[in-house]
Design a protein around this motif. Sequence first.
Motif, PDB file in Angstrom:
ATOM      1  N   PHE A  93       0.830  -1.205   0.000  1.00  0.00           N
ATOM      2  CA  PHE A  93       0.000   0.000   0.000  1.00  0.00           C
ATOM      3  C   PHE A  93       0.868   1.259   0.000  1.00  0.00           C
ATOM      4  O   PHE A  93       0.546   2.241  -0.670  1.00  0.00           O
ATOM      5  CB  PHE A  93      -0.946   0.013   1.205  1.00  0.00           C
ATOM      6  N   ASP A  94       1.970   1.230   0.753  1.00  0.00           N
ATOM      7  CA  ASP A  94       2.875   2.383   0.758  1.00  0.00           C
ATOM      8  C   ASP A  94       3.429   2.650  -0.637  1.00  0.00           C
ATOM      9  O   ASP A  94       3.519   3.805  -1.074  1.00  0.00           O
ATOM     10  CB  ASP A  94       4.033   2.159   1.734  1.00  0.00           C
ATOM     11  N   LYS A  95       3.772   1.580  -1.344  1.00  0.00           N
ATOM     12  CA  LYS A  95       4.297   1.741  -2.711  1.00  0.00           C
ATOM     13  C   LYS A  95       3.217   2.319  -3.624  1.00  0.00           C
ATOM     14  O   LYS A  95       3.492   3.213  -4.440  1.00  0.00           O
ATOM     15  CB  LYS A  95       4.817   0.404  -3.240  1.00  0.00           C
ATOM     16  N   ALA A  96       1.985   1.830  -3.483  1.00  0.00           N
ATOM     17  CA  ALA A  96       0.883   2.364  -4.293  1.00  0.00           C
ATOM     18  C   ALA A  96       0.703   3.860  -4.023  1.00  0.00           C
ATOM     19  O   ALA A  96       0.499   4.646  -4.960  1.00  0.00           O
ATOM     20  CB  ALA A  96      -0.404   1.606  -4.007  1.00  0.00           C
ATOM     21  N   LEU A  97       0.799   4.248  -2.754  1.00  0.00           N
ATOM     22  CA  LEU A  97       0.629   5.668  -2.408  1.00  0.00           C
ATOM     23  C   LEU A  97       1.817   6.526  -2.847  1.00  0.00           C
ATOM     24  O   LEU A  97       1.650   7.716  -3.095  1.00  0.00           O
ATOM     25  CB  LEU A  97       0.370   5.816  -0.907  1.00  0.00           C
ATOM     26  N   GLU A  98       2.999   5.930  -2.942  1.00  0.00           N
ATOM     27  CA  GLU A  98       4.140   6.662  -3.503  1.00  0.00           C
ATOM     28  C   GLU A  98       3.852   7.044  -4.950  1.00  0.00           C
ATOM     29  O   GLU A  98       4.224   8.125  -5.399  1.00  0.00           O
ATOM     30  CB  GLU A  98       5.406   5.783  -3.492  1.00  0.00           C
ATOM     31  N   LEU A  99       3.198   6.131  -5.646  1.00  0.00           N
ATOM     32  CA  LEU A  99       2.896   6.344  -7.058  1.00  0.00           C
ATOM     33  C   LEU A  99       1.654   7.207  -7.275  1.00  0.00           C
ATOM     34  O   LEU A  99       1.543   7.888  -8.293  1.00  0.00           O
ATOM     35  CB  LEU A  99       2.726   4.998  -7.765  1.00  0.00           C
ATOM     36  N   VAL A 106      -6.854   3.036  -1.059  1.00  0.00           N
ATOM     37  CA  VAL A 106      -5.575   2.615  -0.470  1.00  0.00           C
ATOM     38  C   VAL A 106      -5.308   3.385   0.820  1.00  0.00           C
ATOM     39  O   VAL A 106      -4.776   2.816   1.787  1.00  0.00           O
ATOM     40  CB  VAL A 106      -4.414   2.768  -1.469  1.00  0.00           C
ATOM     41  N   LEU A 107      -5.685   4.649   0.851  1.00  0.00           N
ATOM     42  CA  LEU A 107      -5.549   5.409   2.099  1.00  0.00           C
ATOM     43  C   LEU A 107      -6.325   4.718   3.223  1.00  0.00           C
ATOM     44  O   LEU A 107      -5.817   4.568   4.336  1.00  0.00           O
ATOM     45  CB  LEU A 107      -6.040   6.849   1.904  1.00  0.00           C
ATOM     46  N   TYR A 108      -7.539   4.288   2.907  1.00  0.00           N
ATOM     47  CA  TYR A 108      -8.366   3.597   3.901  1.00  0.00           C
ATOM     48  C   TYR A 108      -7.750   2.262   4.322  1.00  0.00           C
ATOM     49  O   TYR A 108      -7.572   1.996   5.507  1.00  0.00           O
ATOM     50  CB  TYR A 108      -9.784   3.375   3.356  1.00  0.00           C
ATOM     51  N   ARG A 109      -7.430   1.422   3.361  1.00  0.00           N
ATOM     52  CA  ARG A 109      -6.926   0.084   3.697  1.00  0.00           C
ATOM     53  C   ARG A 109      -5.570   0.158   4.404  1.00  0.00           C
ATOM     54  O   ARG A 109      -5.300  -0.619   5.313  1.00  0.00           O
ATOM     55  CB  ARG A 109      -6.846  -0.786   2.453  1.00  0.00           C
ATOM     56  N   ASN A 110      -4.739   1.096   3.999  1.00  0.00           N
ATOM     57  CA  ASN A 110      -3.441   1.257   4.645  1.00  0.00           C
ATOM     58  C   ASN A 110      -3.631   1.720   6.092  1.00  0.00           C
ATOM     59  O   ASN A 110      -2.954   1.233   7.006  1.00  0.00           O
ATOM     60  CB  ASN A 110      -2.594   2.250   3.852  1.00  0.00           C
ATOM     61  N   ALA A 111      -4.562   2.638   6.314  1.00  0.00           N
ATOM     62  CA  ALA A 111      -4.843   3.087   7.681  1.00  0.00           C
ATOM     63  C   ALA A 111      -5.342   1.920   8.526  1.00  0.00           C
ATOM     64  O   ALA A 111      -4.888   1.726   9.666  1.00  0.00           O
ATOM     65  CB  ALA A 111      -5.873   4.212   7.665  1.00  0.00           C
ATOM     66  N   ILE A 133      -3.568   7.603  11.531  1.00  0.00           N
ATOM     67  CA  ILE A 133      -4.301   8.867  11.707  1.00  0.00           C
ATOM     68  C   ILE A 133      -3.969   9.826  10.566  1.00  0.00           C
ATOM     69  O   ILE A 133      -4.854  10.474   9.994  1.00  0.00           O
ATOM     70  CB  ILE A 133      -4.004   9.500  13.088  1.00  0.00           C
ATOM     71  N   GLY A 134      -2.704   9.902  10.204  1.00  0.00           N
ATOM     72  CA  GLY A 134      -2.298  10.756   9.084  1.00  0.00           C
ATOM     73  C   GLY A 134      -2.925  10.324   7.762  1.00  0.00           C
ATOM     74  O   GLY A 134      -3.349  11.165   6.959  1.00  0.00           O
ATOM     75  N   LEU A 135      -2.991   9.025   7.544  1.00  0.00           N
ATOM     76  CA  LEU A 135      -3.618   8.508   6.324  1.00  0.00           C
ATOM     77  C   LEU A 135      -5.105   8.849   6.285  1.00  0.00           C
ATOM     78  O   LEU A 135      -5.647   9.220   5.231  1.00  0.00           O
ATOM     79  CB  LEU A 135      -3.418   6.996   6.219  1.00  0.00           C
ATOM     80  N   LEU A 136      -5.763   8.742   7.422  1.00  0.00           N
ATOM     81  CA  LEU A 136      -7.194   9.066   7.488  1.00  0.00           C
ATOM     82  C   LEU A 136      -7.429  10.558   7.261  1.00  0.00           C
ATOM     83  O   LEU A 136      -8.367  10.950   6.558  1.00  0.00           O
ATOM     84  CB  LEU A 136      -7.784   8.598   8.819  1.00  0.00           C
ATOM     85  N   GLU A 137      -6.561  11.381   7.837  1.00  0.00           N
ATOM     86  CA  GLU A 137      -6.676  12.825   7.616  1.00  0.00           C
ATOM     87  C   GLU A 137      -6.456  13.167   6.144  1.00  0.00           C
ATOM     88  O   GLU A 137      -7.162  14.004   5.574  1.00  0.00           O
ATOM     89  CB  GLU A 137      -5.710  13.583   8.528  1.00  0.00           C
ATOM     90  N   ARG A 138      -5.502  12.478   5.532  1.00  0.00           N
ATOM     91  CA  ARG A 138      -5.249  12.672   4.093  1.00  0.00           C
ATOM     92  C   ARG A 138      -6.480  12.251   3.288  1.00  0.00           C
ATOM     93  O   ARG A 138      -6.851  12.924   2.313  1.00  0.00           O
ATOM     94  CB  ARG A 138      -4.015  11.869   3.663  1.00  0.00           C
ATOM     95  N   ALA A 139      -7.136  11.169   3.695  1.00  0.00           N
ATOM     96  CA  ALA A 139      -8.342  10.704   3.000  1.00  0.00           C
ATOM     97  C   ALA A 139      -9.442  11.761   3.050  1.00  0.00           C
ATOM     98  O   ALA A 139     -10.146  11.984   2.057  1.00  0.00           O
ATOM     99  CB  ALA A 139      -8.829   9.386   3.594  1.00  0.00           C
ATOM    100  N   HIS A 140      -9.579  12.435   4.190  1.00  0.00           N
ATOM    101  CA  HIS A 140     -10.574  13.514   4.294  1.00  0.00           C
ATOM    102  C   HIS A 140     -10.233  14.659   3.328  1.00  0.00           C
ATOM    103  O   HIS A 140     -11.132  15.222   2.697  1.00  0.00           O
ATOM    104  CB  HIS A 140     -10.668  14.044   5.722  1.00  0.00           C
TER     105      HIS A 140
END
Length: 170
Positions: A93-99, A106-111, A133-140
């Motif tokens: 998931f981190d690699k997917a988010l890098e791209l 992915v933000l949700y599943r990674n969180a 928490i950071g991933l969830l905030e990014r999702a918002h």
Amino acid sequence: MEHSKEYEQALLLEKEAKWEESALAYEQMLLKNETVFLLSKCGWCYSRAECYDSAIEKFNKLIEIEKDNPKWFYMKGYQFYMQKKYIESIECFDKALELKSDYFVVLYRNAYANLQVAGEYMKLKKAEYWKAIGLLERAHEVWNGFSSEEKDKEKKTYFDINFLHGKALE
């Protein structure tokens, strides 16, 4: 498509939710013509059939072919996620988010995976908790940038994000 009769049969098996049989039908087509499309269909069907190792094999091939496509890293990570192998899923998931930093699901599943790794005991002292928490905030933030059509399409995932965020904060 060259294998139209075989392809139609595989599609029919898919529509009937005969996942393993449809994956095997796509495997037969792959022996004659290995394409990204057929690899992805085969990987998807193996995933739905809960044949996670076979799905991972297909998504690894797709990553070799299209190493800059975040979808293949997500799909590989999803196989680990479904097996509750959260550390392995997080790597993908981190690699997917890098791209693709705004890859909503992915933000949700990674969180979620990070929260599972953090656990409940002394979670506020764990890096995985704060990463989640950071991933969830990014999702918002991503949600707020969506058009109304995108919001309509992603509303179930956003509901899950809100539920997970609330649960994480309690």
